[in-house]
Scaffold this motif. Structure first.
Motif, PDB file in Angstrom:
ATOM      1  N   LEU A 170      34.906   1.717  40.799  1.00 57.22           N
ATOM      2  CA  LEU A 170      33.822   2.597  41.241  1.00 57.22           C
ATOM      3  C   LEU A 170      32.804   2.832  40.126  1.00 57.22           C
ATOM      4  CD1 LEU A 170      35.912   5.209  43.244  1.00 57.22           C
ATOM      5  CD2 LEU A 170      34.347   3.506  44.203  1.00 57.22           C
ATOM      6  N   TYR A 171      33.276   3.040  38.900  1.00 55.85           N
ATOM      7  CA  TYR A 171      32.357   3.225  37.776  1.00 55.85           C
ATOM      8  C   TYR A 171      31.452   2.002  37.630  1.00 55.85           C
ATOM      9  CZ  TYR A 171      35.421   7.080  36.234  1.00 55.85           C
ATOM     10  OH  TYR A 171      36.164   8.241  36.148  1.00 55.85           O
ATOM     11  N   LYS A 172      32.047   0.824  37.715  1.00 52.80           N
ATOM     12  CA  LYS A 172      31.265  -0.407  37.581  1.00 52.80           C
ATOM     13  C   LYS A 172      30.290  -0.583  38.738  1.00 52.80           C
ATOM     14  CE  LYS A 172      34.325  -3.411  34.873  1.00 52.80           C
ATOM     15  NZ  LYS A 172      35.071  -4.694  34.911  1.00 52.80           N
ATOM     16  N   GLU A 173      30.790  -0.393  39.956  1.00 50.84           N
ATOM     17  CA  GLU A 173      29.959  -0.615  41.142  1.00 50.84           C
ATOM     18  C   GLU A 173      28.743   0.299  41.157  1.00 50.84           C
ATOM     19  OE1 GLU A 173      30.196  -0.268  46.049  1.00 50.84           O
ATOM     20  OE2 GLU A 173      32.014  -0.038  44.833  1.00 50.84           O
ATOM     21  N   TYR A 174      28.970   1.583  40.964  1.00 55.58           N
ATOM     22  CA  TYR A 174      27.853   2.517  41.083  1.00 55.58           C
ATOM     23  C   TYR A 174      27.019   2.589  39.814  1.00 55.58           C
ATOM     24  CZ  TYR A 174      29.901   3.658  45.517  1.00 55.58           C
ATOM     25  OH  TYR A 174      30.380   3.566  46.795  1.00 55.58           O
ATOM     26  N   GLY A 175      27.612   2.259  38.671  1.00 52.68           N
ATOM     27  CA  GLY A 175      26.803   2.148  37.467  1.00 52.68           C
ATOM     28  C   GLY A 175      25.772   1.045  37.611  1.00 52.68           C
ATOM     29  N   GLN A 176      26.216  -0.104  38.130  1.00 52.22           N
ATOM     30  CA  GLN A 176      25.296  -1.228  38.306  1.00 52.22           C
ATOM     31  C   GLN A 176      24.303  -0.965  39.434  1.00 52.22           C
ATOM     32  OE1 GLN A 176      27.149  -5.045  39.244  1.00 52.22           O
ATOM     33  NE2 GLN A 176      25.630  -6.081  37.989  1.00 52.22           N
ATOM     34  N   LYS A 177      24.769  -0.371  40.519  1.00 50.80           N
ATOM     35  CA  LYS A 177      23.896  -0.126  41.670  1.00 50.80           C
ATOM     36  C   LYS A 177      22.784   0.863  41.336  1.00 50.80           C
ATOM     37  CE  LYS A 177      23.910   1.517  46.464  1.00 50.80           C
ATOM     38  NZ  LYS A 177      24.761   1.983  47.598  1.00 50.80           N
ATOM     39  N   ILE A 178      23.110   1.944  40.650  1.00 45.52           N
ATOM     40  CA  ILE A 178      22.134   2.982  40.343  1.00 45.52           C
ATOM     41  C   ILE A 178      21.358   2.665  39.071  1.00 45.52           C
ATOM     42  CG2 ILE A 178      21.810   5.459  39.925  1.00 45.52           C
ATOM     43  CD1 ILE A 178      22.670   4.691  42.775  1.00 45.52           C
ATOM     44  N   GLY A 179      21.986   1.918  38.170  1.00 43.09           N
ATOM     45  CA  GLY A 179      21.283   1.537  36.945  1.00 43.09           C
ATOM     46  C   GLY A 179      21.601   2.414  35.760  1.00 43.09           C
ATOM     47  N   VAL A 180      22.875   2.805  35.620  1.00 43.12           N
ATOM     48  CA  VAL A 180      23.311   3.535  34.434  1.00 43.12           C
ATOM     49  C   VAL A 180      24.523   2.812  33.840  1.00 43.12           C
ATOM     50  CG1 VAL A 180      22.500   5.728  35.383  1.00 43.12           C
ATOM     51  CG2 VAL A 180      24.881   5.084  35.694  1.00 43.12           C
ATOM     52  N   GLN A 181      24.847   3.114  32.599  1.00 38.92           N
ATOM     53  CA  GLN A 181      25.956   2.446  31.933  1.00 38.92           C
ATOM     54  C   GLN A 181      27.282   2.883  32.575  1.00 38.92           C
ATOM     55  OE1 GLN A 181      23.552   4.264  30.503  1.00 38.92           O
ATOM     56  NE2 GLN A 181      22.808   3.334  28.607  1.00 38.92           N
ATOM     57  N   TRP A 182      28.081   1.907  33.040  1.00 39.24           N
ATOM     58  CA  TRP A 182      29.336   2.255  33.704  1.00 39.24           C
ATOM     59  C   TRP A 182      30.272   2.992  32.754  1.00 39.24           C
ATOM     60  CZ3 TRP A 182      34.157   1.334  32.021  1.00 39.24           C
ATOM     61  CH2 TRP A 182      34.351   0.292  31.085  1.00 39.24           C
ATOM     62  N   ASN A 183      30.241   2.607  31.465  1.00 39.76           N
ATOM     63  CA  ASN A 183      31.171   3.235  30.529  1.00 39.76           C
ATOM     64  C   ASN A 183      30.784   4.680  30.226  1.00 39.76           C
ATOM     65  OD1 ASN A 183      29.013   1.821  29.222  1.00 39.76           O
ATOM     66  ND2 ASN A 183      30.030   2.037  27.252  1.00 39.76           N
ATOM     67  N   ILE A 184      29.510   5.026  30.401  1.00 44.20           N
ATOM     68  CA  ILE A 184      29.111   6.437  30.302  1.00 44.20           C
ATOM     69  C   ILE A 184      29.659   7.203  31.506  1.00 44.20           C
ATOM     70  CG2 ILE A 184      27.139   7.988  30.542  1.00 44.20           C
ATOM     71  CD1 ILE A 184      27.446   7.124  27.718  1.00 44.20           C
ATOM     72  N   LEU A 185      29.529   6.635  32.701  1.00 45.43           N
ATOM     73  CA  LEU A 185      30.126   7.254  33.890  1.00 45.43           C
ATOM     74  C   LEU A 185      31.625   7.469  33.693  1.00 45.43           C
ATOM     75  CD1 LEU A 185      28.635   5.519  37.073  1.00 45.43           C
ATOM     76  CD2 LEU A 185      28.598   7.957  36.539  1.00 45.43           C
ATOM     77  N   ALA A 186      32.289   6.424  33.203  1.00 45.57           N
ATOM     78  CA  ALA A 186      33.736   6.503  32.995  1.00 45.57           C
ATOM     79  C   ALA A 186      34.083   7.551  31.952  1.00 45.57           C
ATOM     80  CB  ALA A 186      34.282   5.139  32.587  1.00 45.57           C
ATOM     81  N   ALA A 187      33.278   7.655  30.924  1.00 49.14           N
ATOM     82  CA  ALA A 187      33.543   8.631  29.870  1.00 49.14           C
ATOM     83  C   ALA A 187      33.373  10.059  30.387  1.00 49.14           C
ATOM     84  CB  ALA A 187      32.620   8.388  28.682  1.00 49.14           C
ATOM     85  N   VAL A 188      32.398  10.272  31.279  1.00 50.44           N
ATOM     86  CA  VAL A 188      32.246  11.584  31.902  1.00 50.44           C
ATOM     87  C   VAL A 188      33.484  11.901  32.737  1.00 50.44           C
ATOM     88  CG1 VAL A 188      30.943  12.924  33.606  1.00 50.44           C
ATOM     89  CG2 VAL A 188      29.727  11.545  31.911  1.00 50.44           C
ATOM     90  N   GLY A 189      33.928  10.914  33.532  1.00 56.30           N
ATOM     91  CA  GLY A 189      35.127  11.109  34.342  1.00 56.30           C
ATOM     92  C   GLY A 189      36.357  11.414  33.511  1.00 56.30           C
ATOM     93  N   LYS A 190      36.469  10.771  32.363  1.00 57.09           N
ATOM     94  CA  LYS A 190      37.594  11.029  31.457  1.00 57.09           C
ATOM     95  C   LYS A 190      37.500  12.431  30.870  1.00 57.09           C
ATOM     96  CE  LYS A 190      41.057  10.172  28.601  1.00 57.09           C
ATOM     97  NZ  LYS A 190      42.455  10.004  29.071  1.00 57.09           N
ATOM     98  N   ARG A 191      36.324  12.784  30.371  1.00 55.12           N
ATOM     99  CA  ARG A 191      36.151  14.078  29.708  1.00 55.12           C
ATOM    100  C   ARG A 191      36.314  15.245  30.673  1.00 55.12           C
ATOM    101  NH1 ARG A 191      36.425  18.163  28.207  1.00 55.12           N
ATOM    102  NH2 ARG A 191      35.578  19.278  26.406  1.00 55.12           N
ATOM    103  N   GLU A 192      35.885  15.040  31.914  1.00 50.88           N
ATOM    104  CA  GLU A 192      35.938  16.126  32.880  1.00 50.88           C
ATOM    105  C   GLU A 192      37.338  16.340  33.444  1.00 50.88           C
ATOM    106  OE1 GLU A 192      33.620  18.179  33.472  1.00 50.88           O
ATOM    107  OE2 GLU A 192      31.831  17.204  32.695  1.00 50.88           O
ATOM    108  N   THR A 193      37.975  15.268  33.949  1.00 51.27           N
ATOM    109  CA  THR A 193      39.248  15.458  34.676  1.00 51.27           C
ATOM    110  C   THR A 193      40.276  14.371  34.412  1.00 51.27           C
ATOM    111  OG1 THR A 193      38.563  14.196  36.631  1.00 51.27           O
ATOM    112  CG2 THR A 193      37.941  16.532  36.567  1.00 51.27           C
ATOM    113  N   ASP A 194      40.100  13.598  33.345  1.00 53.18           N
ATOM    114  CA  ASP A 194      41.015  12.485  33.091  1.00 53.18           C
ATOM    115  C   ASP A 194      41.081  11.569  34.313  1.00 53.18           C
ATOM    116  OD1 ASP A 194      42.768  10.869  31.683  1.00 53.18           O
ATOM    117  OD2 ASP A 194      44.538  12.047  32.218  1.00 53.18           O
ATOM    118  N   HIS A 195      39.882  11.219  34.827  1.00 55.03           N
ATOM    119  CA  HIS A 195      39.747  10.344  35.991  1.00 55.03           C
ATOM    120  C   HIS A 195      40.507  10.882  37.204  1.00 55.03           C
ATOM    121  CE1 HIS A 195      38.039   7.674  33.027  1.00 55.03           C
ATOM    122  NE2 HIS A 195      39.187   7.552  32.402  1.00 55.03           N
TER     123      HIS A 195
END
Length: 364
Positions: free
Chosen positions: A70-95
């Motif tokens: 999901l991080y990869k799919e929507y990062g690419q679709k919307i145009g943001v870095q997937w690893n930033i999305l993933a890092a937010v998910g990790k920092r917020e709730t451990d995915h």
């Protein structure tokens, strides 16, 4: 070569209605935007971020497969870095693996909910929003069931990507993260996690994203004339939009392009309506820096008479002065716009070719 930049104007439009996502562990109170956007001394990789960053071994082992996709799919679709999305998910709730209040149901003490920890008001007013209704927020339908569910990973990750994109990612990713949760320590933590998730160990941004990356962008221009056009245009970033403006303090969409060409010693038409028929039409995919990209936008416009124009600065990216409420002049993606009409190359107009000859002769 160092280009000037009105950095302070980057925060115009972020005040007032900015939306806050709280952190589960230490939810932050809403505070005013600082008068500058500190980069915390972080280094920037100027490599193009249009391709998906490869996952590191630690990323593969730490991120659940469903979430990684999901991080990869929507990062690419919307145009943001997937690893930033993933890092937010990790920092917020451990995915989504955290069992703290608000992750799988209800809200935490700050009112945040779901794996990406949206405030319910930021999401749209309710945890589960029918997508057929009018939504003032980031509620999104990532799994196609017609409902924007803040607890659904697909919906929440898509919503987070949209929020980061709206607030500056991928170009100004630190600014976007600061809006997500207003603390620079939070930004630093997310960036560090994102680096560990990427095989390269970097958070890649487009070459035209920052002042530090302008030099290679200009140096890659197809000609010296285009380099002069880009140098002037990029230096106007951060200045406000003004209808009819041709500088030096403010511009409209066609005005900044007119001024950029003039700075290179060339004269082209002033308005979008006259710039559209002036340049030689260029097929999509063949556009290059210095070309113009047009959109069916604005009152009284149509596919045959576009009302908005941007300056191509690299593949997929343009500099634009969009509108008074759209924030300052900035570099954005033209590939993400579905009202794109076409591309033109003013440098191939016979009148401009004559001007180029005169400039060449005068330099001999």
């Amino acid at each position: 070569m160092k280009l000037s930049r009105a950095r302070l104007a980057l925060v115009i439009g972020l005040a007032g209605a900015l939306l806050l996502v709280a952190v589960i562990v230490s939810p932050m109170l809403l505070i005013s935007m600082p008068s500058f956007l500190s980069d915390g001394g972080a280094s920037v990789d100027c490599a193009d971020s249009t391709q998906v960053e490869e996952v590191s071994d630690s990323g593969t082992s730490d991120i659940p497969g469903e979430y990684l996709d999901l991080y990869k799919e929507y990062g690419q679709k919307i145009g943001v870095q997937w690893n930033i999305l993933a890092a937010v998910g990790k920092r917020e709730t451990d995915h989504g693996r955290s069992n703290l209040p608000g992750v799988k149901s209800g809200t935490n003490s700050a009112g945040a909910a779901g794996p990406m920890q949206f405030l319910i008001s930021t999401w749209g007013g309710k945890a589960r929003m029918p997508m057929s209704s009018t939504i003032n927020g980031y509620a999104s339908d990532g799994d196609g069931d017609g409902v924007g569910d803040v607890y659904n990973p697909a919906d929440a990750i898509l919503g987070a990507a949209k929020m980061l994109k709206r607030n500056g990612a991928p170009e100004n990713v630190r600014q976007a993260l600061f809006v997500y949760n207003r603390a620079w320590w939070y930004v630093d933590q997310v960036v560090e996690i994102a680096r560990k998730y990427a095989k390269s160990g970097e958070v890649k941004v487009p070459p035209q994203a920052t002042e530090e990356c302008d030099d290679p962008l200009v140096e890659a221009a197809p000609s010296d004339i285009v380099a002069k056009i880009l140098e002037f245009a990029l230096a106007q970033r951060g200045k406000p939009y003004l209808w009819g403006g041709t500088g030096p303090d403010a511009f409209d969409c066609s005005g900044v392009i007119y001024a950029a060409y003039r700075a290179a010693g060339l004269s082209i038409p002033r308005t979008t309506f006259t710039q559209w028929p002036f340049g030689v039409k260029v097929l999509e995919g063949d556009e290059q820096p210095g070309d113009l990209v047009f959109f069916n936008a604005g009152p009284g416009t149509s596919a045959g008479s576009p009302g908005h124009v941007g300056l191509v600065v690299s593949k997929g990216k343009m500099l634009e002065a969009r509108c008074r409420l759209c924030g300052p002049i900035k570099v954005t993606s033209y590939q993400a716009r579905d009202n794109r009409v076409g591309f033109t190359r003013p440098l191939q107009n016979p009148a401009v070719l004559d001007q180029l000859k005169k400039l060449q002769n005068s330099s001999l």
